[in-house]
Design an enzyme around this catalytic site. Structure first.
Site, PDB file in Angstrom:
ATOM      1  N   ARG A  67       0.893 -11.617 -14.327  1.00 40.29           N
ATOM      2  CA  ARG A  67      -0.499 -11.206 -14.402  1.00 40.29           C
ATOM      3  C   ARG A  67      -0.969 -11.255 -15.853  1.00 40.29           C
ATOM      4  O   ARG A  67      -0.199 -10.974 -16.766  1.00 40.29           O
ATOM      5  CB  ARG A  67      -0.682  -9.775 -13.867  1.00 40.29           C
ATOM      6  CG  ARG A  67      -0.645  -9.678 -12.355  1.00 40.29           C
ATOM      7  CD  ARG A  67      -0.900  -8.274 -11.865  1.00 40.29           C
ATOM      8  NE  ARG A  67       0.148  -7.348 -12.251  1.00 40.29           N
ATOM      9  CZ  ARG A  67       0.083  -6.516 -13.276  1.00 40.29           C
ATOM     10  NH1 ARG A  67      -1.005  -6.440 -14.007  1.00 40.29           N
ATOM     11  NH2 ARG A  67       1.099  -5.725 -13.556  1.00 40.29           N
ATOM     12  N   TYR A 196      -0.718 -17.667 -10.101  1.00 37.10           N
ATOM     13  CA  TYR A 196       0.315 -16.630 -10.035  1.00 37.10           C
ATOM     14  C   TYR A 196      -0.126 -15.464  -9.142  1.00 37.10           C
ATOM     15  O   TYR A 196      -1.292 -15.038  -9.195  1.00 37.10           O
ATOM     16  CB  TYR A 196       0.655 -16.109 -11.453  1.00 37.10           C
ATOM     17  CG  TYR A 196       1.514 -14.886 -11.344  1.00 37.10           C
ATOM     18  CD1 TYR A 196       2.878 -15.017 -11.053  1.00 37.10           C
ATOM     19  CD2 TYR A 196       0.970 -13.615 -11.413  1.00 37.10           C
ATOM     20  CE1 TYR A 196       3.653 -13.894 -10.853  1.00 37.10           C
ATOM     21  CE2 TYR A 196       1.752 -12.492 -11.216  1.00 37.10           C
ATOM     22  CZ  TYR A 196       3.090 -12.640 -10.939  1.00 37.10           C
ATOM     23  OH  TYR A 196       3.850 -11.537 -10.731  1.00 37.10           O
ATOM     24  N   GLY A 197       0.833 -14.896  -8.423  1.00 36.05           N
ATOM     25  CA  GLY A 197       0.652 -13.800  -7.473  1.00 36.05           C
ATOM     26  C   GLY A 197      -0.534 -12.884  -7.676  1.00 36.05           C
ATOM     27  O   GLY A 197      -1.582 -13.047  -7.037  1.00 36.05           O
ATOM     28  N   GLY A 198      -0.376 -11.901  -8.537  1.00 37.03           N
ATOM     29  CA  GLY A 198      -1.406 -10.874  -8.693  1.00 37.03           C
ATOM     30  C   GLY A 198      -2.755 -11.429  -9.143  1.00 37.03           C
ATOM     31  O   GLY A 198      -3.796 -10.827  -8.904  1.00 37.03           O
ATOM     32  N   LYS A 205      -3.827  -7.054  -5.777  1.00 39.57           N
ATOM     33  CA  LYS A 205      -4.298  -6.221  -6.892  1.00 39.57           C
ATOM     34  C   LYS A 205      -5.825  -6.230  -6.976  1.00 39.57           C
ATOM     35  O   LYS A 205      -6.451  -5.211  -7.272  1.00 39.57           O
ATOM     36  CB  LYS A 205      -3.700  -6.720  -8.201  1.00 39.57           C
ATOM     37  CG  LYS A 205      -2.182  -6.799  -8.208  1.00 39.57           C
ATOM     38  CD  LYS A 205      -1.553  -5.465  -7.955  1.00 39.57           C
ATOM     39  CE  LYS A 205      -0.044  -5.547  -8.086  1.00 39.57           C
ATOM     40  NZ  LYS A 205       0.578  -4.245  -7.810  1.00 39.57           N
ATOM     41  N   HIS A 225      -1.672   2.506  -6.474  1.00 38.29           N
ATOM     42  CA  HIS A 225      -0.537   1.611  -6.720  1.00 38.29           C
ATOM     43  C   HIS A 225       0.744   2.377  -6.381  1.00 38.29           C
ATOM     44  O   HIS A 225       1.475   2.806  -7.275  1.00 38.29           O
ATOM     45  CB  HIS A 225      -0.567   1.197  -8.201  1.00 38.29           C
ATOM     46  CG  HIS A 225       0.371   0.103  -8.562  1.00 38.29           C
ATOM     47  ND1 HIS A 225       0.866  -0.057  -9.838  1.00 38.29           N
ATOM     48  CD2 HIS A 225       0.918  -0.897  -7.842  1.00 38.29           C
ATOM     49  CE1 HIS A 225       1.663  -1.113  -9.878  1.00 38.29           C
ATOM     50  NE2 HIS A 225       1.712  -1.636  -8.680  1.00 38.29           N
ATOM     51  N   SER A 247       4.451  -1.561 -12.748  1.00 41.70           N
ATOM     52  CA  SER A 247       5.096  -2.768 -12.220  1.00 41.70           C
ATOM     53  C   SER A 247       6.514  -2.912 -12.762  1.00 41.70           C
ATOM     54  O   SER A 247       6.770  -2.630 -13.935  1.00 41.70           O
ATOM     55  CB  SER A 247       4.283  -3.990 -12.625  1.00 41.70           C
ATOM     56  OG  SER A 247       2.934  -3.800 -12.273  1.00 41.70           O
ATOM     57  N   ALA A 248       7.417  -3.366 -11.886  1.00 42.64           N
ATOM     58  CA  ALA A 248       8.803  -3.647 -12.260  1.00 42.64           C
ATOM     59  C   ALA A 248       9.552  -2.413 -12.777  1.00 42.64           C
ATOM     60  O   ALA A 248      10.347  -2.492 -13.710  1.00 42.64           O
ATOM     61  CB  ALA A 248       8.872  -4.795 -13.272  1.00 42.64           C
ATOM     62  N   CYS A 249       9.278  -1.255 -12.179  1.00 43.08           N
ATOM     63  CA  CYS A 249      10.018  -0.023 -12.500  1.00 43.08           C
ATOM     64  C   CYS A 249      10.820   0.460 -11.293  1.00 43.08           C
ATOM     65  O   CYS A 249      11.160   1.642 -11.210  1.00 43.08           O
ATOM     66  CB  CYS A 249       9.071   1.073 -12.960  1.00 43.08           C
ATOM     67  SG  CYS A 249       8.525   0.888 -14.656  1.00 43.08           S
ATOM     68  N   GLY A 250      11.080  -0.406 -10.338  1.00 39.67           N
ATOM     69  CA  GLY A 250      11.959  -0.039  -9.228  1.00 39.67           C
ATOM     70  C   GLY A 250      11.248   0.500  -8.001  1.00 39.67           C
ATOM     71  O   GLY A 250      11.870   1.162  -7.174  1.00 39.67           O
ATOM     72  N   LYS A 251       9.967   0.201  -7.865  1.00 39.15           N
ATOM     73  CA  LYS A 251       9.225   0.717  -6.708  1.00 39.15           C
ATOM     74  C   LYS A 251       9.777   0.157  -5.398  1.00 39.15           C
ATOM     75  O   LYS A 251      10.005   0.890  -4.439  1.00 39.15           O
ATOM     76  CB  LYS A 251       7.753   0.339  -6.850  1.00 39.15           C
ATOM     77  CG  LYS A 251       6.902   1.489  -6.546  1.00 39.15           C
ATOM     78  CD  LYS A 251       5.534   1.539  -7.095  1.00 39.15           C
ATOM     79  CE  LYS A 251       4.576   0.579  -6.513  1.00 39.15           C
ATOM     80  NZ  LYS A 251       4.079  -0.406  -7.440  1.00 39.15           N
ATOM     81  N   ASN A 253      12.709  -1.067  -4.843  1.00 43.16           N
ATOM     82  CA  ASN A 253      14.059  -0.533  -4.597  1.00 43.16           C
ATOM     83  C   ASN A 253      14.006   0.879  -4.023  1.00 43.16           C
ATOM     84  O   ASN A 253      14.746   1.213  -3.097  1.00 43.16           O
ATOM     85  CB  ASN A 253      14.882  -0.501  -5.899  1.00 43.16           C
ATOM     86  CG  ASN A 253      15.170  -1.893  -6.429  1.00 43.16           C
ATOM     87  OD1 ASN A 253      15.083  -2.866  -5.700  1.00 43.16           O
ATOM     88  ND2 ASN A 253      15.517  -1.984  -7.700  1.00 43.16           N
ATOM     89  N   ASP A 274       4.108  -1.137  -2.382  1.00 44.21           N
ATOM     90  CA  ASP A 274       3.300  -1.389  -3.576  1.00 44.21           C
ATOM     91  C   ASP A 274       1.946  -0.686  -3.571  1.00 44.21           C
ATOM     92  O   ASP A 274       1.487  -0.257  -4.618  1.00 44.21           O
ATOM     93  CB  ASP A 274       3.086  -2.898  -3.763  1.00 44.21           C
ATOM     94  CG  ASP A 274       2.595  -3.257  -5.158  1.00 44.21           C
ATOM     95  OD1 ASP A 274       3.107  -2.689  -6.140  1.00 44.21           O
ATOM     96  OD2 ASP A 274       1.685  -4.101  -5.277  1.00 44.21           O
ATOM     97  N   ASN A 364      10.093 -12.385 -14.469  1.00 41.65           N
ATOM     98  CA  ASN A 364       9.107 -11.937 -13.471  1.00 41.65           C
ATOM     99  C   ASN A 364       9.118 -12.853 -12.242  1.00 41.65           C
ATOM    100  O   ASN A 364       8.125 -12.993 -11.546  1.00 41.65           O
ATOM    101  CB  ASN A 364       7.704 -11.905 -14.092  1.00 41.65           C
ATOM    102  CG  ASN A 364       6.679 -11.235 -13.186  1.00 41.65           C
ATOM    103  OD1 ASN A 364       6.982 -10.234 -12.533  1.00 41.65           O
ATOM    104  ND2 ASN A 364       5.472 -11.791 -13.113  1.00 41.65           N
ATOM    105  N   ARG A 366       9.814 -13.955  -8.422  1.00 37.44           N
ATOM    106  CA  ARG A 366       9.470 -13.105  -7.284  1.00 37.44           C
ATOM    107  C   ARG A 366       9.952 -13.671  -5.960  1.00 37.44           C
ATOM    108  O   ARG A 366      10.182 -14.870  -5.830  1.00 37.44           O
ATOM    109  CB  ARG A 366       7.937 -12.990  -7.199  1.00 37.44           C
ATOM    110  CG  ARG A 366       7.260 -12.388  -8.414  1.00 37.44           C
ATOM    111  CD  ARG A 366       7.351 -10.900  -8.411  1.00 37.44           C
ATOM    112  NE  ARG A 366       6.684 -10.285  -9.557  1.00 37.44           N
ATOM    113  CZ  ARG A 366       6.055  -9.119  -9.496  1.00 37.44           C
ATOM    114  NH1 ARG A 366       5.987  -8.438  -8.370  1.00 37.44           N
ATOM    115  NH2 ARG A 366       5.498  -8.609 -10.572  1.00 37.44           N
ATOM    116  N   ASN A 493      19.141   7.858  -6.342  1.00 37.31           N
ATOM    117  CA  ASN A 493      17.836   8.525  -6.421  1.00 37.31           C
ATOM    118  C   ASN A 493      17.582   9.384  -5.184  1.00 37.31           C
ATOM    119  O   ASN A 493      16.696  10.240  -5.175  1.00 37.31           O
ATOM    120  CB  ASN A 493      16.712   7.497  -6.593  1.00 37.31           C
ATOM    121  CG  ASN A 493      16.774   6.832  -7.966  1.00 37.31           C
ATOM    122  OD1 ASN A 493      17.340   7.399  -8.901  1.00 37.31           O
ATOM    123  ND2 ASN A 493      16.232   5.640  -8.081  1.00 37.31           N
TER     124      ASN A 493
HETATM  125  C1  OXD Z   1       2.752  -5.735  -9.924  1.00 35.63           C
HETATM  126  C2  OXD Z   1       3.076  -6.322  -8.607  1.00 35.63           C
HETATM  127  O1  OXD Z   1       2.675  -6.449 -10.929  1.00 35.63           O
HETATM  128  O2  OXD Z   1       3.198  -5.565  -7.644  1.00 35.63           O
HETATM  129  O3  OXD Z   1       2.567  -4.512  -9.962  1.00 35.63           O
HETATM  130  O4  OXD Z   1       3.182  -7.559  -8.504  1.00 35.63           O
HETATM  131 MN    MN Z   2       2.625  -3.550  -8.071  1.00 32.74          MN
END
Ligand code: OXD
Ligand code: MN
Length: 588
Positions: A67, A196-198, A205, A225, A247-251, A253, A274, A364, A366, A493
């Site tokens: 993004r 790209y995705g987002g 998003k 989010h 983003s990319a903090c383990g959501k 998982n 997400d 990044n 995916r 966790n």
């Molecule tokens: C982000 C995603 O970047 O979910 O938050 O792709």
């Molecule tokens: Mn996200």
């Protein structure tokens, strides 16, 4: 369908000038045709059909891998309505600077009209979007990520005038001619210059967060989010928990967590990973739906240990973007199980060996995979009313200061925790990685209006809810003096989720907790740090509230909150003052 959709499609095709216009119905036959087309022109590579049936690799332009927040704009009439955390452009400027980039941009290409739903077909909270795009890769991804095609056309046919147009064109893919623009007042999205995705899957998003957050402000609900999970306890009860993480903090998982205590009856079920749309229910609780139908997850670091359910989910019918491949067209990324292969083709299509000194998969990179392939998908994931939330987690990536978990004193204090949360940046967006930035409610890049007004809206929603969820802050990423992560994270966790559940079941009285100036912190015993083999010193660091660190933190929070001027709600200012007072008690 609503004739206004046809009019809009005509209007945009008069500018973009595609060779063909295709209305997507979302059928398998249509998808097969698109896939064949993309395989034949090299947009997709078919992966090993034995190992990964019906899976494909896409390599994006190397200049288009994440993004691009600095090219993302909120185009409200007034700059103050976008607020200090968004890039703003007036709608008139957007017309002059961005619209010309769509002129003839689809010449020589096909324009796909993609009608889609955000939310299950039978939910009263579901919303309609129509994306026009010249990228068949975007169409194939939208088909996984949303309810796309006939189901949405049917809704439009029954006279729904309420739909969000999204115009997307790859343009020439140059970052110099790339814009992702949102018009909250007319509920419109324009995106040009990125596949790209987002930036390009406009339902995610752009619609479900930036535009939907402004709809939520106007209509009394929240677009967040957040993951949504159901925590099953040994008595068979399920407690629903939402979690906002940058983003990319383990959501993903956490949403798909495999419990180490499954044999004792503790288990996680995924509702969403997400985005959550949250409404106040007639019973005074907050009810959340997941508006998406698929997962667009970060590949590196995903493996049998960190997320076995994701590994199962992506083993078929998935699209991989910017990962590496092996000689036999299997996928590979950094952090995958087993030894590092001696030979790969990297994400840019070049031969790679461990001696190359570069990442084989883009950080990044995916996977796009249908939610229905998740082995722990909640049976309630499509419930029309959503699921009732008992707790909300705010999480960031912080090497210091923030303990593993703590509970807020009440809703207002919890909103303050969300408003001041911060995290070290990751590769999900372009820019420096590892820099601490304030990312309120993990919505910094996604809130479609003035963040001060957004906090006011949160406070208001809490007032309307007789039984709002309890709010917690978590941090899986605290490090020791050597810079090593103290907490094992991932499946473990679950220990934190169990404590969260105990806290919400215990009601307002804090049980097994220590009251500190920042909130209520568990004891190492109740989390079981000893069973995990953590030293007493590490356990202390994990739950430590260091006064000097927190005074610095409060100062930094102050500087951030100042930016909002008179749009900062008084309650947030008062919460900040109260934190400072608790940290610096007046001597008597
Ligand atoms: C982000 C995603 O970047 O979910 O938050 O792709
Ligand atoms: Mn996200």
């Amino acid at each position: 369908m609503s004739s206004s959709v046809e009019e809009w499609v005509d209007e945009v095709s008069r500018t973009t000038r595609p060779d063909h216009v295709v209305w997507c119905d979302g059928t398998d036959a249509e998808n097969d045709r698109l896939i064949d087309l993309m395989v034949s022109d090299g947009t997709l590579l078919r992966l090993n059909d034995q190992k990964l049936p019906n899976c494909f690799l896409h390599r994006s332009n190397p200049q288009d891998v994440a993004r691009t927040e600095h090219l993302t704009f909120i185009c409200s009439e007034q700059a103050e309505d976008a607020g200090p955390t968004n890039n703003w452009m007036s709608p008139q400027d957007a017309q002059e600077r961005i619209w010309p980039l769509f002129k003839n941009s689809m010449h020589g290409r096909t324009m796909y009209v993609v009608p889609y739903l955000m939310g299950a077909a039978n939910s009263p909270y579901t919303k309609i979007g129509v994306e026009v795009t010249d990228s068949p890769y975007v169409v194939a991804n939208m088909r996984i990520m949303t309810r796309m095609g006939q189901v949405a056309l049917d809704r439009l046919k029954t006279g729904s005038a309420d739909w969000v147009p999204g115009l997307h064109s790859l343009g020439d893919l140059s970052p110099d001619r790339r814009f992702i623009a949102h018009f909250p007042e007319t509920r419109t999205i324009w995106s040009v210059g990125s596949g790209y995705g987002g930036n390009a899957l406009l339902g995610k998003k752009c619609y479900a967060l930036r535009i939907a957050s402004t709809m939520g402000r106007d209509q009394g609900w929240l677009a967040e989010h957040m993951l949504i999970l159901g925590l099953e306890s040994p008595d068979g009860d399920v407690t629903y928990i939402a979690g906002a993480f940058p983003s990319a903090c383990g959501k993903t998982n956490l949403a798909m967590l495999k419990s180490p205590f499954e044999s004792d009856g503790w288990k996680v079920w995924t509702v969403g990973e997400d985005i959550a749309w949250i409404n106040v229910g007639p019973d005074g609780r907050l009810w959340a739906i997941n508006p998406e139908a698929g997962y667009f997850g970060v590949a590196p670091g995903t493996n049998r240990k960190t997320n076995p359910n994701a590994m199962d989910a992506v083993s078929q019918n998935s699209i991989f973007t910017n990962v590496a491949i092996t000689d036999d067209r299997d996928v590979w990324w950094e952090g995958m199980d087993g030894p590092v292969p001696q030979r790969l083709i990297d994400w840019q299509g070049n031969p790679w060996t461990p001696a190359s000194g570069t990442k084989a998969a883009h950080p990044n990179s995916r996977f796009t995979t249908p939610a229905t392939q998740n082995p722990v998908l909640s049976t309630h994931w499509e419930d029309p009313q959503g699921v009732p939330l008992s707790a909300i987690l705010f999480g960031g990536r912080r090497a210091r200061t923030v303990p593993l978990v703590y509970k807020s004193f009440d809703w207002e204090h919890g909103v303050f925790l969300g408003a001041t949360m911060a995290s070290e940046t990751t590769a999900a967006a372009t820019g420096a990685v590892g820099v601490v930035r304030r990312d309120p409610m993990a919505m910094l890049p996604f809130c479609g209006y003035n963040m001060g007004d957004y906090w006011a809206h949160w406070l208001e929603v809490g007032k309307r809810a007789a039984s709002p969820p309890a709010i917690f802050q978590v941090n899986w990423f605290r490090t020791d003096d050597q810079g090593r992560y103290i907490w094992p994270g991932f499946g473990e966790n679950m220990r934190v989720l169990r404590w969260v559940r105990d806290q919400v079941r215990a009601g307002n009285g804090a049980s097994d907790g220590r009251e500190t100036p920042v909130g209520i912190v568990p004891t190492p015993e109740v989390i079981g740090t000893r069973d995990l083999g953590l030293s007493a010193a590490d356990a202390d660091t994990l739950f430590e509230i260091d006064r000097d660190d927190w005074l610095r933190e409060a100062e930094d929070q102050h500087a951030f909150l100042q930016k909002f001027g008179d749009r900062l709600p008084a309650a947030i200012r008062e919460q900040h003052q109260a934190l400072q007072d608790r940290l610096s008690p007046v001597a008597v």
